[in-house]
Design a protein around this motif. Structure first.
Motif, PDB file in Angstrom:
ATOM      1  N   PRO A  46       0.561  53.034  69.057  1.00  0.00           N
ATOM      2  CA  PRO A  46       1.223  52.501  67.853  1.00  0.00           C
ATOM      3  C   PRO A  46       2.290  53.472  67.350  1.00  0.00           C
ATOM      4  N   GLY A  47       3.122  53.010  66.448  1.00  0.00           N
ATOM      5  CA  GLY A  47       4.108  53.878  65.817  1.00  0.00           C
ATOM      6  C   GLY A  47       5.542  53.612  66.249  1.00  0.00           C
ATOM      7  N   TRP A  48       5.761  52.563  66.989  1.00  0.00           N
ATOM      8  CA  TRP A  48       7.111  52.186  67.407  1.00  0.00           C
ATOM      9  C   TRP A  48       7.521  50.922  66.663  1.00  0.00           C
ATOM     10  N   TRP A  49       8.824  50.619  66.703  1.00  0.00           N
ATOM     11  CA  TRP A  49       9.353  49.454  65.995  1.00  0.00           C
ATOM     12  C   TRP A  49      10.280  48.668  66.907  1.00  0.00           C
ATOM     13  N   LEU A  50      10.173  47.360  66.843  1.00  0.00           N
ATOM     14  CA  LEU A  50      11.110  46.463  67.513  1.00  0.00           C
ATOM     15  C   LEU A  50      12.055  45.945  66.440  1.00  0.00           C
ATOM     16  N   TRP A  51      13.331  46.267  66.592  1.00  0.00           N
ATOM     17  CA  TRP A  51      14.372  45.815  65.684  1.00  0.00           C
ATOM     18  C   TRP A  51      15.122  44.673  66.339  1.00  0.00           C
ATOM     19  N   VAL A  52      15.548  43.703  65.547  1.00  0.00           N
ATOM     20  CA  VAL A  52      16.397  42.628  66.056  1.00  0.00           C
ATOM     21  C   VAL A  52      17.595  42.479  65.119  1.00  0.00           C
ATOM     22  N   THR A  55      23.130  37.074  65.413  1.00  0.00           N
ATOM     23  CA  THR A  55      24.111  36.134  64.883  1.00  0.00           C
ATOM     24  C   THR A  55      23.899  34.832  65.661  1.00  0.00           C
ATOM     25  N   PRO A  56      24.640  33.781  65.348  1.00  0.00           N
ATOM     26  CA  PRO A  56      24.490  32.551  66.138  1.00  0.00           C
ATOM     27  C   PRO A  56      24.844  32.721  67.627  1.00  0.00           C
ATOM     28  N   THR A  57      25.618  33.764  67.964  1.00  0.00           N
ATOM     29  CA  THR A  57      26.067  33.904  69.354  1.00  0.00           C
ATOM     30  C   THR A  57      25.607  35.182  70.046  1.00  0.00           C
ATOM     31  N   ALA A  58      24.973  36.101  69.337  1.00  0.00           N
ATOM     32  CA  ALA A  58      24.569  37.369  69.960  1.00  0.00           C
ATOM     33  C   ALA A  58      23.281  37.883  69.326  1.00  0.00           C
ATOM     34  N   THR A  59      22.446  38.502  70.145  1.00  0.00           N
ATOM     35  CA  THR A  59      21.215  39.125  69.661  1.00  0.00           C
ATOM     36  C   THR A  59      21.018  40.443  70.395  1.00  0.00           C
ATOM     37  N   ALA A  60      20.734  41.496  69.639  1.00  0.00           N
ATOM     38  CA  ALA A  60      20.432  42.798  70.221  1.00  0.00           C
ATOM     39  C   ALA A  60      19.052  43.230  69.751  1.00  0.00           C
ATOM     40  N   TYR A  61      18.283  43.753  70.688  1.00  0.00           N
ATOM     41  CA  TYR A  61      16.968  44.306  70.380  1.00  0.00           C
ATOM     42  C   TYR A  61      17.023  45.809  70.575  1.00  0.00           C
ATOM     43  N   VAL A  62      16.330  46.532  69.696  1.00  0.00           N
ATOM     44  CA  VAL A  62      16.225  47.978  69.803  1.00  0.00           C
ATOM     45  C   VAL A  62      14.758  48.328  69.602  1.00  0.00           C
TER      46      VAL A  62
END
Length: 103
Positions: A46-52, A55-62
């Motif tokens: 544990p201790g990590w984060w999924l960021w999202v 927009t309607p045309t693009a998605t980035a995950y970190v």
């Protein structure tokens, strides 16, 4: 298929997709509005984060150990020209831009 072979495969795929990911980040930074959120994520512990960031045309995950403003600045830059739509997590407040808060 071994764990090492899979790791090498993923590293090669990431290397080939790096330019596309950079294009997605550029697209987000030029968008009139970006919706962002984060959730806890398990990466061996544990201790990590999924960021999202989307927009309607693009998605980035970190995926990052940080739940801080540094991740937001890494994706959108220090000064984002659009509207940032988020919940009330204080990490989103550090970036200079127009903001809309979801309750």
């Amino acid at each position: 298929l071994s764990a090492g072979g899979l790791a090498q495969l993923l590293q090669r795929a990431a290397g080939r997709c790096g330019a596309l990911y950079d294009e997605i980040i550029t697209s987000l930074r030029c968008s009139p509005a970006v919706h962002a959120d984060e959730t806890s994520w398990y990466v061996g512990r544990p201790g990590w984060w999924l960021w999202v960031f989307t927009t309607p045309t693009a998605t980035a995950y970190v995926v990052d150990e940080s739940r801080g403003a540094d991740v937001v600045e890494q994706v959108l830059g220090e000064e984002f020209g659009g509207m940032l739509v988020t919940d009330c997590l204080a990490s989103y407040n550090a970036i200079h831009c127009a903001k809309h808060k979801c309750i």
